[in-house]
Design an enzyme around this catalytic site. Sequence first.
Site, mmCIF file in Angstrom:
data_model
loop_
_atom_site.group_PDB
_atom_site.id
_atom_site.type_symbol
_atom_site.label_atom_id
_atom_site.label_comp_id
_atom_site.label_asym_id
_atom_site.label_seq_id
_atom_site.Cartn_x
_atom_site.Cartn_y
_atom_site.Cartn_z
ATOM 1 N N ALA A 1 0.847 -1.170 0.000
ATOM 2 C CA ALA A 1 0.000 0.000 0.000
ATOM 3 C C ALA A 1 0.887 1.225 0.000
ATOM 4 O O ALA A 1 2.019 1.109 0.361
ATOM 5 C CB ALA A 1 -0.865 -0.023 1.249
ATOM 6 N N LEU B 1 -4.692 -0.253 1.297
ATOM 7 C CA LEU B 1 -4.134 0.889 1.989
ATOM 8 C C LEU B 1 -3.106 0.381 2.983
ATOM 9 O O LEU B 1 -3.266 -0.702 3.553
ATOM 10 C CB LEU B 1 -5.225 1.668 2.745
ATOM 11 C CG LEU B 1 -6.337 2.296 1.919
ATOM 12 C CD1 LEU B 1 -7.366 2.935 2.854
ATOM 13 C CD2 LEU B 1 -5.782 3.347 0.973
ATOM 14 N N ASP B 2 -2.095 1.178 3.211
ATOM 15 C CA ASP B 2 -1.087 0.807 4.187
ATOM 16 C C ASP B 2 -1.714 0.662 5.566
ATOM 17 O O ASP B 2 -2.734 1.296 5.871
ATOM 18 C CB ASP B 2 0.004 1.885 4.203
ATOM 19 C CG ASP B 2 1.122 1.545 5.148
ATOM 20 O OD1 ASP B 2 1.904 0.645 4.828
ATOM 21 O OD2 ASP B 2 1.199 2.181 6.220
ATOM 22 N N LYS B 3 -1.111 -0.136 6.397
ATOM 23 C CA LYS B 3 -1.627 -0.382 7.744
ATOM 24 C C LYS B 3 -1.972 0.917 8.470
ATOM 25 O O LYS B 3 -3.041 1.054 9.058
ATOM 26 C CB LYS B 3 -0.596 -1.177 8.545
ATOM 27 C CG LYS B 3 -0.944 -1.367 10.016
ATOM 28 C CD LYS B 3 0.187 -2.086 10.740
ATOM 29 C CE LYS B 3 -0.094 -2.177 12.231
ATOM 30 N NZ LYS B 3 1.016 -2.841 12.956
ATOM 31 N N GLN C 1 1.957 7.846 9.953
ATOM 32 C CA GLN C 1 2.065 8.768 8.835
ATOM 33 C C GLN C 1 0.737 9.491 8.628
ATOM 34 O O GLN C 1 -0.326 8.883 8.689
ATOM 35 C CB GLN C 1 2.489 8.060 7.539
ATOM 36 C CG GLN C 1 1.498 7.074 6.986
ATOM 37 C CD GLN C 1 1.840 5.647 7.331
ATOM 38 O OE1 GLN C 1 2.691 5.396 8.183
ATOM 39 N NE2 GLN C 1 1.191 4.690 6.676
#
Length: 354
Positions: free
Chosen positions: A27, A180-182, A306
């Site tokens: 992601a 999506l990223d974690k 992030q």
Amino acid sequence: MSRPRPSRSAAVPRHDRAGRAGGDLDADDLDGGIALTGEATTDPAAAARTLTLPAAAAGLRFDAALAQALPEFSRARLRAWIDAGRVTVDGVAADPTRKARGGEAVAVLPPPDPRDGAHAAQPIALAIVYEDDALIVVDKPAGLVVHPGSGNWDGTLLNALLHHAPALAGVPRAGIVHRLDKETSGLLVVARTLAAQTSLVRQLQARSMGREYVALARGDVARGGTVDAPIGRHPTRRTTMAVVPAGKPARTHYEVVERFGDATLLRCRLETGRTHQIRVHLASIGHPLVGDPAYGRRGAIAFARQALHAARLSLVHPVTGAARSWTSPLPADFAALLAALRARGAAGDAADRG
């Protein structure tokens, strides 16, 4: 019939796991090149074993004798299995320090391979923005991994989807077509049928699926623009990505929304969906995301993840052909961060006027 549901319909707990490089490497989004196969497989070395210790093992400590008999496993691993009661000698739990005599019947039952449960349904709450017979649009919280992988074999969005809609077990990857990223929050779409999945993958490949993100970048970004730079595996830090000449084409458009002096709120639009694309591209121009542990050093603005949120998703419905779009408000942590930055700016302006 369409069954729209309100956003934030249920409290969604965090499901943190120890992932690589601070998160799932698949992601910000994984492009339409996603493989529609690939179930978890069991390591053949993890199968139960029965054996008879040879006469030559007589006089050795049992754990040493077992390590000689099963050289495919380390002695430390075998000792851990002995301590966990997963090894028996003549039907009795093994004592690792007892001397072997040779001729004992040994049974070894390794722990279950975590990958075996990677596609199990689990009752994890989902924030469903929209759902019908073809699609599910989910508002993913930060901290939830999308797809099982190394270090994250359960507690994922995929496990939650299989509990919510068991029929997704018949669709590759439980209908997931992008990720999506974690630690990235926001919208993603899931296909409920093979036909819908094929349509969505083709939209990703044609770059006609709209994906807009809100990102807080470090520093004062002078103006909006486009980063058109190929992304591939980092040449030395193999758990991260980088702009590299031999990488896959990647293009990110960004525009300035609000300035805070040492940070800039951006709206980013993806044309492609490479791994960590926004994070890598913004870092490559000297403006990594606030709170990004992999692509930016710790800065003056503290944030636990992030600062990236998938705020808008648009696509052509695979059944009706209608253009559809959904938006997601900023999650509480991101909104609180912006409020604090605005308050700081207001306080500074007041001090200047004073």
